[in-house]
Write a protein that holds these residues in place. Structure first.
Motif, PDB file in Angstrom:
ATOM      1  N   LYS A   1      31.696   6.009  51.842  1.00  0.00           N
ATOM      2  CA  LYS A   1      31.147   4.673  52.097  1.00  0.00           C
ATOM      3  C   LYS A   1      31.073   4.469  53.603  1.00  0.00           C
ATOM      4  N   THR A   2      29.850   4.374  54.115  1.00  0.00           N
ATOM      5  CA  THR A   2      29.685   4.284  55.562  1.00  0.00           C
ATOM      6  C   THR A   2      29.010   2.998  56.013  1.00  0.00           C
ATOM      7  N   SER A   3      28.516   2.205  55.080  1.00  0.00           N
ATOM      8  CA  SER A   3      27.803   0.979  55.438  1.00  0.00           C
ATOM      9  C   SER A   3      28.567  -0.232  54.918  1.00  0.00           C
ATOM     10  N   VAL A   4      28.364  -1.344  55.607  1.00  0.00           N
ATOM     11  CA  VAL A   4      29.040  -2.588  55.247  1.00  0.00           C
ATOM     12  C   VAL A   4      27.988  -3.629  54.898  1.00  0.00           C
ATOM     13  N   LEU A   5      28.250  -4.377  53.831  1.00  0.00           N
ATOM     14  CA  LEU A   5      27.390  -5.478  53.424  1.00  0.00           C
ATOM     15  C   LEU A   5      28.249  -6.734  53.402  1.00  0.00           C
ATOM     16  N   GLN A   6      27.825  -7.747  54.111  1.00  0.00           N
ATOM     17  CA  GLN A   6      28.549  -9.011  54.098  1.00  0.00           C
ATOM     18  C   GLN A   6      27.638 -10.089  53.541  1.00  0.00           C
TER      19      GLN A   6
ATOM     20  N   SER B   1      34.587  -4.866  44.926  1.00  0.00           N
ATOM     21  CA  SER B   1      33.701  -3.882  45.555  1.00  0.00           C
ATOM     22  C   SER B   1      33.105  -2.919  44.544  1.00  0.00           C
TER      23      SER B   1
ATOM     24  N   ARG C   1      29.177  -2.524  43.860  1.00  0.00           N
ATOM     25  CA  ARG C   1      28.513  -1.231  44.071  1.00  0.00           C
ATOM     26  C   ARG C   1      27.773  -0.790  42.820  1.00  0.00           C
TER      27      ARG C   1
END
Length: 64
Positions: free
Chosen positions: A6-11, A34, A38
């Motif tokens: 997991k390399t990306s962040v979603l806020q 999470s 996902r």
């Protein structure tokens, strides 16, 4: 769903009550927030990709 790093962040911003209820649902199911999000995003992507494939087949059949 295959495990990938997991390399990306979603806020996102949510109403406190909505988040609280979602957390409660996830806890009831024994899942993390999470993981549920996902899986949901992955399912939506798969549905969209299938729709794109069907649309492409229809367009090919019509000669477009």
């Amino acid at each position: 769903m295959a495990l990938k790093p997991k390399t990306s962040v979603l806020q996102i911003r949510l109403d406190d009550d909505l988040l609280s209820e979602f957390r409660r649902l996830c806890d009831y199911r024994g899942e993390t927030v999470s993981a549920v999000l996902r899986r949901s995003i992955s399912n939506h992507n798969e549905h969209w990709q299938e729709r794109e494939r069907k649309d492409a087949k229809v367009a090919l059949a019509r000669g477009k």
